[in-house]
Scaffold this motif. Sequence first.
Motif, PDB file in Angstrom:
ATOM      1  N   MET A   1      47.666  19.297  39.260  1.00 48.36           N
ATOM      2  CA  MET A   1      46.950  20.088  39.754  1.00 48.36           C
ATOM      3  C   MET A   1      46.652  21.282  38.499  1.00 48.36           C
ATOM      4  O   MET A   1      45.430  21.646  38.755  1.00 48.36           O
ATOM      5  N   GLU A   5      42.897  22.569  37.445  1.00 39.70           N
ATOM      6  CA  GLU A   5      42.390  23.736  37.201  1.00 39.70           C
ATOM      7  C   GLU A   5      41.798  24.328  35.893  1.00 39.70           C
ATOM      8  O   GLU A   5      40.802  24.868  35.776  1.00 39.70           O
TER       9      GLU A   5
ATOM     10  N   TRP B  91      38.587  15.974  47.657  1.00 36.57           N
ATOM     11  CA  TRP B  91      39.358  17.106  47.236  1.00 36.57           C
ATOM     12  C   TRP B  91      39.757  17.755  48.826  1.00 36.57           C
ATOM     13  O   TRP B  91      41.059  18.149  49.098  1.00 36.57           O
ATOM     14  N   GLN B  92      38.840  17.660  49.721  1.00 30.95           N
ATOM     15  CA  GLN B  92      39.206  18.141  51.105  1.00 30.95           C
ATOM     16  C   GLN B  92      40.157  17.149  51.582  1.00 30.95           C
ATOM     17  O   GLN B  92      41.257  17.669  52.464  1.00 30.95           O
ATOM     18  N   ARG B  93      40.180  15.928  51.618  1.00 30.92           N
ATOM     19  CA  ARG B  93      41.258  14.908  52.020  1.00 30.92           C
ATOM     20  C   ARG B  93      42.675  15.295  51.442  1.00 30.92           C
ATOM     21  O   ARG B  93      43.715  15.202  52.055  1.00 30.92           O
ATOM     22  N   GLU B  95      43.606  18.175  50.126  1.00 28.27           N
ATOM     23  CA  GLU B  95      43.930  19.421  50.821  1.00 28.27           C
ATOM     24  C   GLU B  95      44.677  19.307  52.246  1.00 28.27           C
ATOM     25  O   GLU B  95      45.749  19.870  52.168  1.00 28.27           O
ATOM     26  N   ARG B  96      43.945  18.327  52.923  1.00 25.22           N
ATOM     27  CA  ARG B  96      44.629  18.108  54.338  1.00 25.22           C
ATOM     28  C   ARG B  96      45.940  17.358  54.140  1.00 25.22           C
ATOM     29  O   ARG B  96      46.702  17.819  54.896  1.00 25.22           O
ATOM     30  N   ARG B  98      48.059  17.792  51.666  1.00 24.47           N
ATOM     31  CA  ARG B  98      48.987  18.446  51.338  1.00 24.47           C
ATOM     32  C   ARG B  98      49.429  19.416  52.336  1.00 24.47           C
ATOM     33  O   ARG B  98      50.729  19.564  52.521  1.00 24.47           O
ATOM     34  N   ASN B  99      48.638  19.914  53.167  1.00 26.60           N
ATOM     35  CA  ASN B  99      48.893  20.824  54.362  1.00 26.60           C
ATOM     36  C   ASN B  99      49.811  19.863  55.235  1.00 26.60           C
ATOM     37  O   ASN B  99      50.885  20.382  56.054  1.00 26.60           O
TER      38      ASN B  99
END
Lengths: 199, 108
Positions: A1, A5, B91-93, B95-96, B98-99
């Motif tokens: 990650m 960044e 990236w949205q996937r 993020e989901r 990860r949540n």
Amino acid sequence: MRDIERIELVTRNYVQMQGLKIVPLGLYFLAVASGILGEPGDCTFMLPVLIGVIILYRLIELNYRRRFGWVKQLHANPIRDFLLSFLVFGLWWGAAYLDFTLELPVSLVGLVMASILVVIFARPSQRFRAHYLVMAGLIAIISLMPLAGISSGGEIIQPTGPIFNVIVGLILILGGIIDHFLLLNLLRPIEEESHGRSI
Amino acid sequence: MDEVFEELASLNRLIHDPSRLAIMTALSSCESADFTFLQRLTGLTQGNLSGHLSRLEEAGLVKADKQFVGRRPNTTLSLTENGRKAIEQHWQRLERLRNAAQKWKKEK
């Protein structure tokens, strides 16, 4: 990650991180301060040297392109950038004029310089340039020094005075060198063919 | 929990490779960049980077524009419309995922 960044940070700010480009301009200000280019207003040497500074800027830019590559930034807006530069230039000269005519107890031009650096740092994409905030703090202190009775009004940073040129020159040189090293630190050495991928 | 596995299964394997994810992320952060920049950014060898770019180009995610700057060959790379959408969705996937993983950890 963290690597992602780093990749986003460098790609978005690559042009601004090419700090060595502004070092010749900083040296120009130091040369003006030292008086080796003649008296203020005497363009015999200043103008050719300034042209040389522009040529050097372009050469350093080409060197960055050759060594580290080239990026076209997202939402590049040259008209907006030009208008912003024009606004900064106007503020600078306005402050310089007021410093001259009103003989204020503080240096307005120094405070404008500090504010510009703070505004640059305040943009979310520029938060990694903490050295700008340190430089802004130092300039603000120097500009306000007369209020503490350390020096008489406006003498420290007069727009045509040598100290003013030294401060501008040092900001450009130090800021540029730090930006350059930040860039070097964030880029990766290319691995040997046999090592395979590095990410 | 099922949706987490569904989300995992729907990840684009082509983009999820670390090197290709780095390339796609870099290109999504700019309009275009040249080969040298991507190489210095990722630290990949010329051969590796070329290989990854070819795969992304074949999939229609990346566009390569080859030209000469002076005498040197120079390749400018950018994301296609599909490429931009694909990396955004990826990236949205992530993020989901990860949540969902954090939620799962708390429940346990």
